[in-house]
Design a protein around this motif. Structure first.
Motif, PDB file in Angstrom:
ATOM      1  N   LEU A  79       0.821  -1.201   0.000  1.00  0.00           N
ATOM      2  CA  LEU A  79       0.000   0.000   0.000  1.00  0.00           C
ATOM      3  C   LEU A  79       0.858   1.256   0.000  1.00  0.00           C
ATOM      4  O   LEU A  79       0.556   2.233  -0.705  1.00  0.00           O
ATOM      5  N   MET A  80       1.943   1.236   0.764  1.00  0.00           N
ATOM      6  CA  MET A  80       2.861   2.384   0.783  1.00  0.00           C
ATOM      7  C   MET A  80       3.431   2.641  -0.602  1.00  0.00           C
ATOM      8  O   MET A  80       3.567   3.795  -1.036  1.00  0.00           O
ATOM      9  N   ALA A  81       3.763   1.582  -1.316  1.00  0.00           N
ATOM     10  CA  ALA A  81       4.323   1.740  -2.654  1.00  0.00           C
ATOM     11  C   ALA A  81       3.313   2.334  -3.620  1.00  0.00           C
ATOM     12  O   ALA A  81       3.682   3.049  -4.556  1.00  0.00           O
ATOM     13  N   ALA A  82       2.036   2.070  -3.375  1.00  0.00           N
ATOM     14  CA  ALA A  82       0.987   2.546  -4.279  1.00  0.00           C
ATOM     15  C   ALA A  82       0.572   3.983  -3.980  1.00  0.00           C
ATOM     16  O   ALA A  82       0.533   4.834  -4.886  1.00  0.00           O
ATOM     17  N   THR A  83       0.268   4.282  -2.708  1.00  0.00           N
ATOM     18  CA  THR A  83      -0.314   5.590  -2.380  1.00  0.00           C
ATOM     19  C   THR A  83       0.208   6.197  -1.082  1.00  0.00           C
ATOM     20  O   THR A  83      -0.289   7.244  -0.656  1.00  0.00           O
ATOM     21  N   GLY A  84       1.161   5.557  -0.417  1.00  0.00           N
ATOM     22  CA  GLY A  84       1.700   6.118   0.813  1.00  0.00           C
ATOM     23  C   GLY A  84       0.872   5.847   2.054  1.00  0.00           C
ATOM     24  O   GLY A  84       1.143   6.423   3.114  1.00  0.00           O
ATOM     25  N   TRP A  85      -0.107   4.982   1.958  1.00  0.00           N
ATOM     26  CA  TRP A  85      -0.909   4.599   3.117  1.00  0.00           C
ATOM     27  C   TRP A  85      -0.348   3.343   3.767  1.00  0.00           C
ATOM     28  O   TRP A  85       0.382   2.582   3.142  1.00  0.00           O
ATOM     29  N   ARG A  86      -0.691   3.142   5.027  1.00  0.00           N
ATOM     30  CA  ARG A  86      -0.400   1.873   5.687  1.00  0.00           C
ATOM     31  C   ARG A  86      -1.555   1.509   6.607  1.00  0.00           C
ATOM     32  O   ARG A  86      -2.406   2.343   6.922  1.00  0.00           O
ATOM     33  N   VAL A  87      -1.581   0.262   7.002  1.00  0.00           N
ATOM     34  CA  VAL A  87      -2.639  -0.275   7.845  1.00  0.00           C
ATOM     35  C   VAL A  87      -2.078  -0.525   9.237  1.00  0.00           C
ATOM     36  O   VAL A  87      -1.017  -1.134   9.387  1.00  0.00           O
ATOM     37  N   VAL A  88      -2.793  -0.037  10.261  1.00  0.00           N
ATOM     38  CA  VAL A  88      -2.366  -0.236  11.646  1.00  0.00           C
ATOM     39  C   VAL A  88      -3.481  -0.926  12.410  1.00  0.00           C
ATOM     40  O   VAL A  88      -4.666  -0.684  12.176  1.00  0.00           O
ATOM     41  N   ALA A  89      -3.105  -1.798  13.329  1.00  0.00           N
ATOM     42  CA  ALA A  89      -4.083  -2.571  14.092  1.00  0.00           C
ATOM     43  C   ALA A  89      -4.562  -1.787  15.309  1.00  0.00           C
ATOM     44  O   ALA A  89      -3.794  -1.088  15.968  1.00  0.00           O
ATOM     45  N   VAL A  90      -5.852  -1.921  15.588  1.00  0.00           N
ATOM     46  CA  VAL A  90      -6.459  -1.348  16.794  1.00  0.00           C
ATOM     47  C   VAL A  90      -7.359  -2.414  17.421  1.00  0.00           C
ATOM     48  O   VAL A  90      -7.779  -3.354  16.742  1.00  0.00           O
ATOM     49  N   PRO A  91      -7.668  -2.287  18.712  1.00  0.00           N
ATOM     50  CA  PRO A  91      -8.450  -3.326  19.393  1.00  0.00           C
ATOM     51  C   PRO A  91      -9.946  -3.264  19.142  1.00  0.00           C
ATOM     52  O   PRO A  91     -10.682  -4.153  19.547  1.00  0.00           O
ATOM     53  N   GLY A  92     -10.424  -2.226  18.480  1.00  0.00           N
ATOM     54  CA  GLY A  92     -11.852  -2.054  18.233  1.00  0.00           C
ATOM     55  C   GLY A  92     -12.094  -0.645  17.734  1.00  0.00           C
ATOM     56  O   GLY A  92     -11.185   0.018  17.226  1.00  0.00           O
ATOM     57  N   LEU A  93     -13.323  -0.172  17.875  1.00  0.00           N
ATOM     58  CA  LEU A  93     -13.641   1.187  17.456  1.00  0.00           C
ATOM     59  C   LEU A  93     -12.880   2.191  18.313  1.00  0.00           C
ATOM     60  O   LEU A  93     -12.821   2.053  19.535  1.00  0.00           O
ATOM     61  N   VAL A  94     -12.301   3.207  17.676  1.00  0.00           N
ATOM     62  CA  VAL A  94     -11.500   4.195  18.394  1.00  0.00           C
ATOM     63  C   VAL A  94     -12.239   5.524  18.440  1.00  0.00           C
ATOM     64  O   VAL A  94     -13.152   5.771  17.640  1.00  0.00           O
ATOM     65  N   PRO A  95     -11.871   6.410  19.364  1.00  0.00           N
ATOM     66  CA  PRO A  95     -12.525   7.726  19.428  1.00  0.00           C
ATOM     67  C   PRO A  95     -12.352   8.521  18.141  1.00  0.00           C
ATOM     68  O   PRO A  95     -11.396   8.318  17.384  1.00  0.00           O
ATOM     69  N   ASP A  96     -13.282   9.446  17.899  1.00  0.00           N
ATOM     70  CA  ASP A  96     -13.282  10.201  16.649  1.00  0.00           C
ATOM     71  C   ASP A  96     -11.970  10.942  16.418  1.00  0.00           C
ATOM     72  O   ASP A  96     -11.432  10.919  15.304  1.00  0.00           O
TER      73      ASP A  96
END
Length: 292
Positions: A79-96
């Motif tokens: 994803l970084m190679a395509a558009t500079g984004w990455r995916v990060v893990a979270v334990p569930g829904l996070v605050p806004d």
């Protein structure tokens, strides 16, 4: 007893201040990987001719067809190679505020848990399949990737202006449940549709919902429901246009303008709407116990 929710009030022990955690990919069981493969095979079998070209390209570009739940580190490299984004893990829904900060910095938060087998067709909270299969392929498209970053910055501002309700509706009717017109046909791209076996057909084929051409102010005034198939779908002309609308507009005066107008009830059709399909709303009436 196993917790029935992944909605948390504060970062759990071991999480970073930005709510991120280790995906802990090695901890997934063989059954969990098999469940991902089952969901993936079922969805990809019905998406050609239904999903947008950008979504299908994203699946190929990010190599999501590789068996098993994707490793976020490997996924982020592509994803970084395509558009500079990455995916990060979270334990569930996070605050806004946490969510918007991640988006504004091209980080997409994804739950690291997967639904149970009895939740195959519906899960109330987004799991790794919804988040990764549903959302991440679109982040490989440059225009949509720019839109999501701009949305994150807009979210930070909306919090300051007390306008989160308006902006949340934009997210709902685009990122989660959006349609796009491609080569004279409607295609799905919203994550809530492409990751749903039933709604990926309902959104395009069923006579029940309204399908209306996208208008920013109209969308920001329109209510929605979160517990079933949609009664309205809004159709964008292109992802380039969606990016342009978000990047080039100052939303502050739009929020002020809309504050003087009433909300639009679900399923209402306005005289100014550019209606592609005027839905029968039969599905909604049956669901709500009213005679069609």
């Amino acid at each position: 007893m196993e917790s029935s929710t992944h909605v948390l009030e504060r970062p759990p022990e071991g999480a970073a201040a930005d709510w991120t955690i280790s995906q802990n990919w090695a901890a997934y069981t063989a059954d969990e990987h098999a469940l991902w493969d089952r969901l993936f095979a079922r969805q990809t079998a019905q998406l050609p001719g239904r999903a947008s070209e950008a979504f299908l390209r994203g699946i190929d570009m990010l190599r999501l067809s590789k068996p098993g739940i994707p490793d976020f580190e490997e996924l982020s490299e592509h994803l970084m190679a395509a558009t500079g984004w990455r995916v990060v893990a979270v334990p569930g829904l996070v605050p806004d505020d946490v969510f918007f900060d991640h988006l504004a910095n091209r980080r997409f938060v994804a739950g690291n848990f997967i639904r149970r087998p009895d939740q195959l067709d519906y899960i109330q909270e987004p799991d790794v399949f919804h988040d990764v299969f549903g959302h991440v392929p679109m982040l490989a498209d440059p225009d949509f990737a720019d839109y999501m970053e701009a949305y994150g910055r807009g979210g930070q501002r909306a919090l300051q202006l007390g306008a989160l309700k308006r902006l949340a509706r934009l997210y709902w009717y685009t990122v989660e449940f959006g349609l796009v017109e491609e080569k004279g046909a409607l295609r799905i791209y919203g994550s809530g549709i492409v990751s749903s076996h039933g709604e990926s057909r309902f959104a395009l084929d069923d006579p029940s919902p309204n399908r209306i051409r996208f208008d920013l102010r109209r969308v920001m005034r329109t209510e929605y429901r979160i517990d079933d198939y949609q009664q309205n779908y809004f159709v964008i002309p292109s992802f380039e246009e969606l990016r342009r609308i978000t990047v080039e507009n100052d939303f502050a005066p739009i929020y002020a303008e809309l504050d003087a107008l009433p909300d639009i009830a679900i399923a209402d059709i306005l005289p100014a709407d550019d209606v592609i399909t005027r839905g029968t709303q039969d599905y909604a009436r049956r669901r709500d116990g009213h005679q069609a």
